[in-house]
Scaffold this motif. Structure first.
Motif, PDB file in Angstrom:
ATOM      1  N   TRP A  74       0.812  -1.221   0.000  1.00 39.33           N
ATOM      2  CA  TRP A  74       0.000   0.000   0.000  1.00 39.33           C
ATOM      3  C   TRP A  74       0.844   1.269   0.000  1.00 39.33           C
ATOM      4  O   TRP A  74       1.950   1.287   0.569  1.00 39.33           O
ATOM      5  CB  TRP A  74      -0.890   0.025   1.245  1.00 39.33           C
ATOM      6  N   GLY A  76       1.980   4.751   1.376  1.00 34.85           N
ATOM      7  CA  GLY A  76       2.067   5.254   2.753  1.00 34.85           C
ATOM      8  C   GLY A  76       2.687   4.255   3.711  1.00 34.85           C
ATOM      9  O   GLY A  76       2.847   4.548   4.898  1.00 34.85           O
ATOM     10  N   TYR A  77       3.018   3.043   3.224  1.00 33.04           N
ATOM     11  CA  TYR A  77       3.564   2.007   4.122  1.00 33.04           C
ATOM     12  C   TYR A  77       4.769   1.323   3.472  1.00 33.04           C
ATOM     13  O   TYR A  77       4.809   1.166   2.243  1.00 33.04           O
ATOM     14  CB  TYR A  77       2.485   0.955   4.441  1.00 33.04           C
ATOM     15  N   PRO A  78       5.720   0.897   4.298  1.00 35.67           N
ATOM     16  CA  PRO A  78       6.906   0.226   3.741  1.00 35.67           C
ATOM     17  C   PRO A  78       6.581  -1.190   3.249  1.00 35.67           C
ATOM     18  O   PRO A  78       5.489  -1.714   3.513  1.00 35.67           O
ATOM     19  CB  PRO A  78       7.854   0.166   4.951  1.00 35.67           C
ATOM     20  N   ILE A  81       4.970  -4.192   5.193  1.00 35.73           N
ATOM     21  CA  ILE A  81       3.520  -4.364   5.342  1.00 35.73           C
ATOM     22  C   ILE A  81       2.975  -4.827   3.998  1.00 35.73           C
ATOM     23  O   ILE A  81       2.755  -4.041   3.090  1.00 35.73           O
ATOM     24  CB  ILE A  81       2.858  -3.046   5.792  1.00 35.73           C
ATOM     25  N   GLU A 166       4.601   8.568   3.154  1.00 37.51           N
ATOM     26  CA  GLU A 166       4.803   7.795   4.388  1.00 37.51           C
ATOM     27  C   GLU A 166       4.807   8.683   5.626  1.00 37.51           C
ATOM     28  O   GLU A 166       4.492   8.237   6.722  1.00 37.51           O
ATOM     29  CB  GLU A 166       6.116   7.011   4.321  1.00 37.51           C
ATOM     30  N   THR A 169       0.553   9.953   8.506  1.00 39.28           N
ATOM     31  CA  THR A 169      -0.020   8.699   9.017  1.00 39.28           C
ATOM     32  C   THR A 169      -1.375   8.993   9.663  1.00 39.28           C
ATOM     33  O   THR A 169      -1.758  10.147   9.836  1.00 39.28           O
ATOM     34  CB  THR A 169       0.899   8.050  10.068  1.00 39.28           C
ATOM     35  N   ASN A 170      -2.062   7.904  10.032  1.00 35.57           N
ATOM     36  CA  ASN A 170      -3.337   8.027  10.735  1.00 35.57           C
ATOM     37  C   ASN A 170      -4.356   8.844   9.937  1.00 35.57           C
ATOM     38  O   ASN A 170      -4.981   9.769  10.466  1.00 35.57           O
ATOM     39  CB  ASN A 170      -3.100   8.636  12.124  1.00 35.57           C
ATOM     40  N   VAL A 171      -4.483   8.530   8.659  1.00 37.96           N
ATOM     41  CA  VAL A 171      -5.506   9.158   7.821  1.00 37.96           C
ATOM     42  C   VAL A 171      -6.287   8.056   7.105  1.00 37.96           C
ATOM     43  O   VAL A 171      -5.746   6.984   6.842  1.00 37.96           O
ATOM     44  CB  VAL A 171      -4.888  10.126   6.765  1.00 37.96           C
ATOM     45  N   ILE A 172      -7.546   8.330   6.798  1.00 43.24           N
ATOM     46  CA  ILE A 172      -8.382   7.277   6.198  1.00 43.24           C
ATOM     47  C   ILE A 172      -8.000   6.988   4.750  1.00 43.24           C
ATOM     48  O   ILE A 172      -8.439   6.006   4.175  1.00 43.24           O
ATOM     49  CB  ILE A 172      -9.891   7.644   6.254  1.00 43.24           C
ATOM     50  N   THR A 173      -7.150   7.835   4.174  1.00 42.86           N
ATOM     51  CA  THR A 173      -6.808   7.690   2.753  1.00 42.86           C
ATOM     52  C   THR A 173      -5.582   6.810   2.510  1.00 42.86           C
ATOM     53  O   THR A 173      -5.073   6.749   1.396  1.00 42.86           O
ATOM     54  CB  THR A 173      -6.569   9.085   2.139  1.00 42.86           C
ATOM     55  N   SER A 174      -5.069   6.179   3.538  1.00 42.88           N
ATOM     56  CA  SER A 174      -3.983   5.200   3.340  1.00 42.88           C
ATOM     57  C   SER A 174      -3.941   4.267   4.525  1.00 42.88           C
ATOM     58  O   SER A 174      -4.525   4.539   5.558  1.00 42.88           O
ATOM     59  CB  SER A 174      -2.625   5.882   3.179  1.00 42.88           C
TER      60      SER A 174
ATOM     61  N   TRP B 145       5.581   2.137  13.771  1.00 41.58           N
ATOM     62  CA  TRP B 145       4.487   1.824  12.835  1.00 41.58           C
ATOM     63  C   TRP B 145       3.361   1.099  13.564  1.00 41.58           C
ATOM     64  O   TRP B 145       2.187   1.393  13.377  1.00 41.58           O
ATOM     65  CB  TRP B 145       4.992   0.930  11.695  1.00 41.58           C
ATOM     66  N   SER B 152      -5.107   3.871  15.084  1.00 40.51           N
ATOM     67  CA  SER B 152      -5.226   4.664  13.863  1.00 40.51           C
ATOM     68  C   SER B 152      -6.609   4.567  13.237  1.00 40.51           C
ATOM     69  O   SER B 152      -7.350   3.602  13.455  1.00 40.51           O
ATOM     70  CB  SER B 152      -4.176   4.142  12.871  1.00 40.51           C
ATOM     71  N   CYS B 153      -6.942   5.566  12.424  1.00 39.76           N
ATOM     72  CA  CYS B 153      -8.179   5.488  11.632  1.00 39.76           C
ATOM     73  C   CYS B 153      -7.849   5.086  10.197  1.00 39.76           C
ATOM     74  O   CYS B 153      -8.709   5.135   9.325  1.00 39.76           O
ATOM     75  CB  CYS B 153      -8.916   6.829  11.662  1.00 39.76           C
ATOM     76  N   SER B 154      -6.593   4.709   9.939  1.00 42.37           N
ATOM     77  CA  SER B 154      -6.175   4.367   8.576  1.00 42.37           C
ATOM     78  C   SER B 154      -6.962   3.180   8.038  1.00 42.37           C
ATOM     79  O   SER B 154      -7.441   2.342   8.809  1.00 42.37           O
ATOM     80  CB  SER B 154      -4.694   3.988   8.558  1.00 42.37           C
ATOM     81  N   SER B 155      -7.019   3.091   6.718  1.00 42.73           N
ATOM     82  CA  SER B 155      -7.720   1.968   6.106  1.00 42.73           C
ATOM     83  C   SER B 155      -6.996   0.660   6.418  1.00 42.73           C
ATOM     84  O   SER B 155      -5.771   0.624   6.405  1.00 42.73           O
ATOM     85  CB  SER B 155      -7.793   2.169   4.592  1.00 42.73           C
TER      86      SER B 155
END
Lengths: 174, 307
Positions: A74, A76-78, A81, A166, A169-174, B145, B152-155
């Motif tokens: 994904w 926003g992530y290394p 993940i 990256e 963080t902590n957003v619904i879009t990633s 991480w 988190s609220c992340s997807s």
């Protein structure tokens, strides 16, 4: 175990959920967005790798087939993940399926309603033990809601809504 | 997995072994005051670290001082307590999902073994890894991480956290397998003695890894292992199939190789940086191990990158 009915969380089947989104695009165009690495990377993933049952990596634009395995990464992530799973259905027209979180089957069906294409996503066989049921049900459904909206946005000529940084963080879009 | 702000419940430890079972991964992290003390409790398989500050952790009958540069792996059923020092402390306690641990061990080691077949109990026992580890890059990157994803609220945040945890757990299980294999090289029949010796050798080996550029004697490393030098040399070779001296050279050459690729520093400077006193002995040892001189090695790697 949570029972499907009359449990402490009410009359809710926690073992599956269904999400639908209407899209102003042809069903075949919506189907095409699921079945190649390049297409999935346009609205869902940073990197998608599909391999045939012999372990050969499919081309970026080569349609996947049932029995293929995948590795998904994904924005926003290394790379640590990554989700690994298997393609279950790909009928070339209106049905695509794969295993997802904890090996749960996800089925995508496409059909027309009132002149628009409905993309229907069903994730089933979710764990229903009391300690993790909510986590899987809420976590997975919330994730798919965003990505289905992004599929609609991309297909209707709108913005790609994904966060690609990256450091955010902590957003619904990633 | 979600981030908890409450430490695991303390059960009376007494003499009975009460190994807790976690149906989901348990991650505690919070800012705690300087004088904070947490009484003894039984652990699941997991990791204990300090994101910030310092603490003294007692695991069974051994004491370990942790800061941001070290962490502990704890075995299931061990007794853990801790006392924090200084101000601004953020400890992390991560206990893995008990069922998942067992499933992974079964999948890795007993995939084709009938369910009722006898299993090596040591593959389920992580006591060989239960000592101070110096913070390595993977864990350093994973913990922030994980903490972020846990609240988190992340997807797909729970799924992504589980992927990271799975990655960590896979590494720990693989490391434990390697530890069991290496410890068996010691040819010591009594299991408790074998474990003690293995842990001492490993702490010394990791100390060498962390301090490989410094000048030190084998006597000093043997002291770290709490063994006399002769005994240490013999056991180290038996366990790791190489002498401490050869291992140190390998570490320094590996580090030099990385510096040759990543920097433009002169070879003579790299030679000193990694702990060699003489350029000629560095060049000779490098050639023996890498098959070419340091300069040729640098040029070859640069040419490959440019291609």
């Amino acid at each position: 175990m949570l029972k499907k009915k009359n449990n402490i969380y009410g009359k809710q089947d926690w073992s599956k959920f269904k999400l639908r989104v209407n899209i102003g695009a042809k069903a075949m165009d919506a189907y095409a967005r699921w079945i190649t690495s390049a297409a999935l990377e346009s609205w869902f993933l940073r990197k998608a790798i599909f391999k045939d049952p012999q372990g050969n990596v499919r081309g970026k634009h080569e349609p996947v087939k049932p029995g293929d395995t995948y590795e998904w990464y994904w924005h926003g992530y290394p790379d640590t993940i990554s989700e690994k799973g298997k393609v279950l259905h790909a009928n070339g027209e209106n049905k695509f399926g794969f295993t997802f979180s904890m090996g749960c089957p996800v089925t995508i069906s496409l059909y027309t309603e009132a002149g628009e294409t409905i993309v229907e996503l069903v994730e089933s066989d979710l764990p229903i033990d009391e300690s993790t049921a909510l986590k899987h049900f809420v976590g997975d459904s919330r994730g798919w809601i965003f990505y289905l909206v992004n599929l609609k946005s991309v297909l209707e000529g709108g913005l790609d809504l994904r966060n690609k940084k990256e450091e955010i963080t902590n957003v619904i879009t990633s | 997995m979600i981030v908890r702000h409450q430490l695991p419940e303390v059960k009376l430890t007494g003499v009975q072994d009460i190994t807790p079972a976690y149906a989901d991964h348990y991650l505690f992290t919070d800012s705690l005051p300087a004088s904070f003390r947490y009484p003894e409790h039984f652990t699941a398989l997991g990791i204990v670290a300090m994101l910030k500050g310092k603490g003294e952790f007692k695991i069974n009958d051994e004491t370990a001082a942790l800061d941001e540069n070290a962490f502990l792996i704890v075995n299931r059923g061990s007794r853990l307590s801790f006392a924090l020092q200084g101000s601004d402390n953020i400890p992390v306690l991560l206990y893995f999902n008990t069922i998942l641990c067992d499933l992974l061990i079964r999948a890795i080691f007993y995939r084709d073994v009938p369910a009722d077949a006898e299993r090596d109990i040591e593959t389920y026992d992580f006591s060989l890894l239960e000592h101070i580890h110096f913070q390595h890059a993977t864990l350093k990157n994973h913990l922030p991480w994980l903490i972020n994803l846990g609240s988190s609220c992340s997807s797909f945040h729970a799924l992504k956290a589980d992927m990271l945890l799975r990655n960590l757990l896979d590494n720990i299980i693989a490391e434990n397998y390697a530890a069991v294999t290496v410890s068996k090289n010691l040819d010591v029949v009594k299991q408790s003695t074998r474990k003690t010796l293995y842990k001492r050798l490993t702490v010394a080996k990791q100390w060498m890894e962390a301090n490989c550029a410094a000048a030190f004697t084998i006597d000093h490393v043997a002291d770290i292992a709490m063994l006399n030098t002769h005994h240490f040399l013999r056991l180290f070779k038996k366990a790791f199939r190489t002498t401490p001296h050869q291992y140190l050279i390998d570490l320094r050459i590996k580090r030099a190789s990385n510096l040759l690729i990543a920097t433009d520093s002169p070879v003579s400077e790299i030679c000193q940086d990694v702990g060699f006193e003489s350029l000629s002995s560095f060049s000779t040892l490098f050639k023996v191990r890498c098959g070419m001189s340091p300069t040729q090695f640098r040029e070859l790697n640069r040419a490959q990158v440019e291609k």
